[in-house]
Design a protein around this motif. Structure first.
Motif, PDB file in Angstrom:
ATOM      1  N   LYS A  46       0.856  -1.183   0.000  1.00 18.86           N
ATOM      2  CA  LYS A  46       0.000   0.000   0.000  1.00 18.86           C
ATOM      3  C   LYS A  46       0.893   1.234   0.000  1.00 18.86           C
ATOM      4  CE  LYS A  46      -4.244   1.751   2.101  1.00 18.86           C
ATOM      5  NZ  LYS A  46      -5.101   1.430   0.950  1.00 18.86           N
ATOM      6  N   GLU A  49      -2.763   6.338   1.254  1.00 15.88           N
ATOM      7  CA  GLU A  49      -4.026   6.206   1.955  1.00 15.88           C
ATOM      8  C   GLU A  49      -5.031   7.197   1.368  1.00 15.88           C
ATOM      9  OE1 GLU A  49      -4.705   4.034   4.281  1.00 15.88           O
ATOM     10  OE2 GLU A  49      -2.708   3.277   4.788  1.00 15.88           O
ATOM     11  N   TYR A  52      -6.661   7.066  -4.910  1.00 16.86           N
ATOM     12  CA  TYR A  52      -6.426   6.064  -5.940  1.00 16.86           C
ATOM     13  C   TYR A  52      -5.031   6.276  -6.519  1.00 16.86           C
ATOM     14  CZ  TYR A  52     -11.570   5.429  -6.297  1.00 16.86           C
ATOM     15  OH  TYR A  52     -12.896   5.177  -6.057  1.00 16.86           O
ATOM     16  N   GLY A 319     -14.889  -6.002  -4.475  1.00 18.93           N
ATOM     17  CA  GLY A 319     -13.837  -4.992  -4.442  1.00 18.93           C
ATOM     18  C   GLY A 319     -12.851  -5.063  -5.577  1.00 18.93           C
ATOM     19  N   SER A 343      -5.996  -7.239  -4.985  1.00 16.53           N
ATOM     20  CA  SER A 343      -6.944  -6.882  -3.927  1.00 16.53           C
ATOM     21  C   SER A 343      -7.760  -5.636  -4.245  1.00 16.53           C
ATOM     22  CB  SER A 343      -6.175  -6.649  -2.618  1.00 16.53           C
ATOM     23  OG  SER A 343      -5.262  -5.558  -2.769  1.00 16.53           O
ATOM     24  N   GLN A 344      -7.739  -5.170  -5.510  1.00 14.44           N
ATOM     25  CA  GLN A 344      -8.351  -3.881  -5.798  1.00 14.44           C
ATOM     26  C   GLN A 344      -8.770  -3.795  -7.259  1.00 14.44           C
ATOM     27  OE1 GLN A 344      -5.301  -0.796  -5.455  1.00 14.44           O
ATOM     28  NE2 GLN A 344      -3.813  -2.140  -6.407  1.00 14.44           N
ATOM     29  N   GLU A 363      -7.448   1.386  -6.922  1.00 15.40           N
ATOM     30  CA  GLU A 363      -8.315   2.187  -6.073  1.00 15.40           C
ATOM     31  C   GLU A 363      -8.059   2.019  -4.583  1.00 15.40           C
ATOM     32  OE1 GLU A 363     -12.362   1.687  -7.291  1.00 15.40           O
ATOM     33  OE2 GLU A 363     -11.979   2.529  -9.291  1.00 15.40           O
ATOM     34  N   GLU A 364      -7.293   1.015  -4.175  1.00 12.20           N
ATOM     35  CA  GLU A 364      -6.924   0.870  -2.770  1.00 12.20           C
ATOM     36  C   GLU A 364      -5.552   1.466  -2.470  1.00 12.20           C
ATOM     37  OE1 GLU A 364      -8.904  -0.209  -0.341  1.00 12.20           O
ATOM     38  OE2 GLU A 364     -10.483  -0.397  -1.848  1.00 12.20           O
TER      39      GLU A 364
END
Length: 373
Positions: A46, A49, A52, A319, A343-344, A363-364
């Motif tokens: 990641k 935060e 996107y 998701g 995951s996104q 998008e995450e």
């Protein structure tokens, strides 16, 4: 001297409402046997935060730099080496990013486009200030600036082209000499709505393709002196253009891969000005082995080390975790990759052919790096 010019980037599509009934039409074992080509997920991190990741670019070394443009105003630069992924710099701006692009001749030089009518050049060796700023000086008396929506850098890193949103009912393509920030002029006659894409040809720095929400893709020869002389072809997608990519095919004519905002994938023969293959959501869902076409989206595409076009297709269910790769083989789709660790919902990708790495983000705010084996 060129007569007129442009730059642009679109807002992303919103996620569709999840439907738990959207699922694979065959078992997990069958999916694994169908999407059987091997890969390794070497990075899943990641980066941001509450934003996107909309834009990616990477240099082509073995240890390479990665530029990450967010839906906010920040541009992050990381390095991936045998020691892992390290963040090395963050460039902040007051305006949303519309694109990132490394200089092809110097991996320390990065360009970032912003919708405040600027493209900024950064040097990673002296990151405290911009090296150059490229902006619209075509009409100094006009108080309203043209809003950039996308940009690209020619393969020889000499020419910058930027697309704009509508400005007094016109959409512009603006051009600069990247070596000294001089604006060269612009085009504005052949698009009637926001320019979503500006893409230089990978081998010809004078050839530019632009796409727009007006449904048109225009092909320009920038060696010509006027816009009317420069326009070579116009392709009508009958939709709104989201992404375009040049790619090789039989080497006898020029090809473009096109993604529309209705999630169709079109393959165009530029010289013949015709579609030679088209895949709608029903066809993509069938090849993806998913149940409900309405939840299928075309995430991105890239050209692999072998010169094959690969479409990254996903489902908005759960998701956006479902992401798979489909190669274009003899104008048909061939399943190849099942990115199980995704995951996104994916919004951007880029490919490093030197180390056979695909980078995806979305998008995450997660960056994934997939190494093909």
């Amino acid at each position: 001297m060129m007569k007129k010019m442009i730059n642009l980037e679109l807002e992303g599509n919103e996620n569709e409402v999840e439907d738990e009934t959207d699922c694979d039409v065959c078992s997990a074992d069958e999916i694994q046997s169908i999407f059987a080509e091997p890969y390794e997920n070497i990075v899943g991190k990641k980066i941001v935060e509450n934003d996107y990741i909309l834009h990616l670019d990477a240099t082509l070394e073995t240890s390479y730099n990665i530029a990450i443009g967010t839906s906010g105003s920040d541009v992050h630069v990381c390095n991936l080496s045998e020691n892992g992924l390290q963040r090395i710099e963050t460039f902040s701006d007051n305006a949303p990013c519309v694109g990132v692009k490394f200089d092809t001749t110097n991996s320390n030089i990065l360009f970032s486009g912003h919708n405040d009518s600027t493209i900024k050049m950064w040097d990673l060796r002296t990151p405290s200030k911009t090296v150059q700023i490229f902006n619209d000086k075509t009409n100094k008396k006009h108080p309203k600036k043209k809003v950039f929506s996308c940009f690209d850098l020619s393969t020889n890193s000499i020419l910058l082209a930027a697309g704009t949103e509508l400005h007094d009912s016109d959409a512009y393509i603006l051009f600069w000499d990247a070596r000294n920030s001089n604006i060269l002029g612009g085009y504005w006659e052949y698009h009637t709505d926001v320019i979503t894409q500006a893409k230089f040809h990978p081998n010809d720095p004078n050839k530019l393709a632009t796409g727009s929400t007006d449904g048109l893709i225009n092909i320009y020869d920038l060696s010509q002196t006027t816009e009317d002389e420069a326009i070579e072809n116009t392709l009508n997608t009958n939709s709104s253009v989201e992404q375009i990519r040049w790619y090789p095919h039989k080497k006898t004519s020029e090809k473009l891969a096109v993604t529309t905002h209705t999630y169709d994938a079109q393959l165009w023969d530029v010289e013949m000005t015709e579609i030679y293959a088209e895949f709608d959501r029903e066809n993509l869902a069938e090849n993806l082995k998913r149940k409900i076409p309405d939840y299928i989206y075309t995430a991105a595409n890239y050209v692999n080390k072998s010169g094959e076009l690969v479409l990254l297709i996903g489902s908005n269910n759960q998701g956006g975790r479902c992401l798979r790769g489909l190669k274009v083989d003899n104008n048909k789709l061939k399943p190849c990759y099942n990115f199980q660790e995704n995951s996104q919902r994916i919004r951007s990708c880029c490919y490093n052919s030197t180390v056979n790495n695909l980078l995806t983000a979305g998008e995450e705010g997660v960056l994934n790096v997939w190494k093909f084996l």
